[in-house]
Motif scaffolding. Sequence first.
Motif, PDB file in Angstrom:
ATOM      1  N   MET A  42     -10.555   1.363   6.785  1.00 46.59           N
ATOM      2  CA  MET A  42      -9.882   2.114   7.940  1.00 46.59           C
ATOM      3  C   MET A  42      -8.225   2.162   7.726  1.00 46.59           C
ATOM      4  N   GLU A  43      -7.822   1.351   6.545  1.00 47.20           N
ATOM      5  CA  GLU A  43      -6.784   0.532   6.106  1.00 47.20           C
ATOM      6  C   GLU A  43      -6.393   0.961   4.685  1.00 47.20           C
ATOM      7  N   ALA A  44      -4.835   1.121   4.526  1.00 52.68           N
ATOM      8  CA  ALA A  44      -4.545   0.926   3.141  1.00 52.68           C
ATOM      9  C   ALA A  44      -3.719   0.654   3.112  1.00 52.68           C
ATOM     10  N   ARG A  45      -3.018   0.257   1.725  1.00 47.37           N
ATOM     11  CA  ARG A  45      -2.404  -0.502   1.833  1.00 47.37           C
ATOM     12  C   ARG A  45      -1.499  -0.021   0.698  1.00 47.37           C
ATOM     13  N   THR A  46      -0.027   0.147   0.135  1.00 45.54           N
ATOM     14  CA  THR A  46      -0.016  -0.153  -1.439  1.00 45.54           C
ATOM     15  C   THR A  46       1.891  -1.568  -1.975  1.00 45.54           C
ATOM     16  N   VAL A  47       1.486  -2.354  -2.404  1.00 47.14           N
ATOM     17  CA  VAL A  47       2.626  -3.034  -2.839  1.00 47.14           C
ATOM     18  C   VAL A  47       3.147  -3.458  -3.407  1.00 47.14           C
ATOM     19  N   GLY A  48       4.318  -3.721  -4.723  1.00 45.82           N
ATOM     20  CA  GLY A  48       4.805  -4.194  -5.819  1.00 45.82           C
ATOM     21  C   GLY A  48       3.796  -5.243  -6.128  1.00 45.82           C
ATOM     22  N   ASP A  49       3.932  -6.015  -7.502  1.00 43.53           N
ATOM     23  CA  ASP A  49       3.685  -7.269  -8.008  1.00 43.53           C
ATOM     24  C   ASP A  49       5.336  -8.382  -7.317  1.00 43.53           C
ATOM     25  N   ARG A  50       4.901  -8.057  -6.217  1.00 40.70           N
ATOM     26  CA  ARG A  50       5.155  -9.382  -5.696  1.00 40.70           C
ATOM     27  C   ARG A  50       4.798 -10.187  -5.280  1.00 40.70           C
ATOM     28  N   LYS A  51       4.851 -11.577  -5.288  1.00 43.70           N
ATOM     29  CA  LYS A  51       3.707 -12.818  -4.451  1.00 43.70           C
ATOM     30  C   LYS A  51       4.218 -12.758  -2.722  1.00 43.70           C
ATOM     31  N   ALA A  52       4.741 -12.419  -2.323  1.00 42.03           N
ATOM     32  CA  ALA A  52       5.332 -12.334  -0.914  1.00 42.03           C
ATOM     33  C   ALA A  52       4.746 -11.498  -0.341  1.00 42.03           C
ATOM     34  N   GLN A  53       4.957 -10.273  -0.323  1.00 37.93           N
ATOM     35  CA  GLN A  53       4.067  -9.118  -0.066  1.00 37.93           C
ATOM     36  C   GLN A  53       2.537  -8.825  -0.576  1.00 37.93           C
ATOM     37  N   ILE A  54       2.059  -9.701  -1.087  1.00 41.14           N
ATOM     38  CA  ILE A  54       0.995  -9.245  -1.332  1.00 41.14           C
ATOM     39  C   ILE A  54      -0.029 -10.059  -0.790  1.00 41.14           C
ATOM     40  N   VAL A  55       0.899 -11.658  -0.271  1.00 44.97           N
ATOM     41  CA  VAL A  55       0.548 -12.354   0.609  1.00 44.97           C
ATOM     42  C   VAL A  55      -0.067 -12.015   2.288  1.00 44.97           C
ATOM     43  N   ASP A  56       1.785 -11.557   2.505  1.00 39.62           N
ATOM     44  CA  ASP A  56       2.074 -11.077   3.449  1.00 39.62           C
ATOM     45  C   ASP A  56       0.535 -10.184   3.909  1.00 39.62           C
ATOM     46  N   GLY A  57       0.519  -8.780   3.360  1.00 40.92           N
ATOM     47  CA  GLY A  57      -0.777  -8.077   2.955  1.00 40.92           C
ATOM     48  C   GLY A  57      -1.488  -8.427   3.315  1.00 40.92           C
ATOM     49  N   LEU A  58      -2.716  -9.321   2.358  1.00 39.25           N
ATOM     50  CA  LEU A  58      -3.201  -9.824   1.990  1.00 39.25           C
ATOM     51  C   LEU A  58      -4.122 -10.486   3.788  1.00 39.25           C
ATOM     52  N   ASN A  59      -3.252 -11.245   3.678  1.00 42.87           N
ATOM     53  CA  ASN A  59      -3.525 -11.987   5.324  1.00 42.87           C
ATOM     54  C   ASN A  59      -3.423 -11.346   6.398  1.00 42.87           C
ATOM     55  N   ALA A  60      -2.800 -10.329   6.270  1.00 40.42           N
ATOM     56  CA  ALA A  60      -2.679  -9.403   7.648  1.00 40.42           C
ATOM     57  C   ALA A  60      -3.893  -8.576   7.684  1.00 40.42           C
ATOM     58  N   LEU A  61      -4.560  -7.742   6.292  1.00 43.74           N
ATOM     59  CA  LEU A  61      -5.443  -7.485   5.964  1.00 43.74           C
ATOM     60  C   LEU A  61      -6.842  -7.972   6.353  1.00 43.74           C
ATOM     61  N   ARG A  62      -7.102  -8.840   5.827  1.00 45.98           N
ATOM     62  CA  ARG A  62      -8.215  -9.526   6.516  1.00 45.98           C
ATOM     63  C   ARG A  62      -8.256 -10.053   7.181  1.00 45.98           C
ATOM     64  N   ALA A  63      -7.849 -10.472   8.246  1.00 46.56           N
ATOM     65  CA  ALA A  63      -7.714 -10.845   9.048  1.00 46.56           C
ATOM     66  C   ALA A  63      -8.388  -9.738  10.310  1.00 46.56           C
ATOM     67  N   ALA A  64      -8.031  -8.806  10.251  1.00 41.96           N
ATOM     68  CA  ALA A  64      -8.275  -7.241  10.793  1.00 41.96           C
ATOM     69  C   ALA A  64      -9.632  -6.981  10.249  1.00 41.96           C
ATOM     70  N   HIS A  65     -10.360  -7.375   8.804  1.00 39.67           N
ATOM     71  CA  HIS A  65     -10.965  -5.874   8.667  1.00 39.67           C
ATOM     72  C   HIS A  65     -12.183  -7.469   8.305  1.00 39.67           C
ATOM     73  N   ASP A  66     -13.988  -6.147   8.148  1.00 42.77           N
ATOM     74  CA  ASP A  66     -14.561  -7.131   7.693  1.00 42.77           C
ATOM     75  C   ASP A  66     -14.266  -7.745   6.379  1.00 42.77           C
ATOM     76  N   TYR A  67     -14.013  -6.376   5.326  1.00 43.22           N
ATOM     77  CA  TYR A  67     -13.758  -7.230   4.119  1.00 43.22           C
ATOM     78  C   TYR A  67     -12.242  -6.129   3.403  1.00 43.22           C
ATOM     79  N   VAL A  68     -11.665  -6.978   2.546  1.00 44.42           N
ATOM     80  CA  VAL A  68     -10.951  -6.379   2.121  1.00 44.42           C
ATOM     81  C   VAL A  68     -11.058  -5.864   0.141  1.00 44.42           C
ATOM     82  N   PHE A  69     -10.520  -5.486  -0.207  1.00 37.25           N
ATOM     83  CA  PHE A  69     -10.658  -5.128  -1.412  1.00 37.25           C
ATOM     84  C   PHE A  69      -8.977  -4.915  -2.308  1.00 37.25           C
ATOM     85  N   THR A  70      -8.683  -5.463  -3.634  1.00 37.94           N
ATOM     86  CA  THR A  70      -7.844  -5.670  -3.724  1.00 37.94           C
ATOM     87  C   THR A  70      -8.081  -4.901  -5.523  1.00 37.94           C
ATOM     88  N   THR A  71      -6.710  -4.206  -5.992  1.00 35.67           N
ATOM     89  CA  THR A  71      -6.669  -4.049  -6.780  1.00 35.67           C
ATOM     90  C   THR A  71      -5.634  -3.403  -7.683  1.00 35.67           C
TER      91      THR A  71
END
Length: 250
Positions: A42-71
């Motif tokens: 349903m959704e894809a995001r790209t973030v840089g190597d910045r911890k706050a961006q990764i944390v914020d993006g991950l928390n938003a996505l894992r709350a909204a979807h059954d599964y989240v894949f990070t690469t």
Amino acid sequence: MSESPPTAAVLIIGDEVLSGRTQDTNLTAIARFLAALGIDLMEARTVGDRKAQIVDGLNALRAAHDYVFTTGGIGPTHDDITADAVATAFGVALPEHPDALAILVRRYGDDFNAARRRMARIPEGGTLIANPVTDAPGFQIGNVFVLAGVPTIMTAMLEDVAPRLRTGAVVHARTIRVTGVGEGDVAEMLTAAARAEREVSFGSYPFGHGSVGEIGTNLVVRGRDAAKVETAVAGLLTQLAAVGVAAVRA
């Protein structure tokens, strides 16, 4: 009522992707992997190597979807901070995992240094994801699957992920190749079809524009009910033929 299909999102991590130095292909591979399992990406995001961006993006996505894949971001270098960010997002510690440590010791032997040891750190409560290419594992915590950024490694890791997922009905897709007309010429027809059949989705994708040669539009019909997809395709072919538009199944 049938159970809704599971949904998923992808979080692509890396300054090299955002800078344009590296072209991401992992999203396509994950999308195809999930489609074969009947899981809706349903959704894809790209973030840089910045911890706050990764944390914020991950928390938003894992709350909204059954599964989240990070690469990306789970290697041995200083900018590989995905494990740190995931641990922060889940509010857990980041200890060395004994099984991951043993795998890395076997892999590197005398070349196992402090940098490579960083790859043994797994958020508390996480389980390992096997890496049949270079051995250094990914991990799962909750509904999040943390995978390598190198495409060949990431794809190989998906083999260990598949059995852990709840699957859904596969989406069937059929394409009609319409030649000689643009998508604007068939837009009203597609709109009417979409209104008439809510369980089937319709898309149009022009080709050949701005180049020498044949131009036209690919019409894509998708749905989980194969019979309804075929009925929709037949209906479009009949309508196109009635107005003299050349169209074939692609």
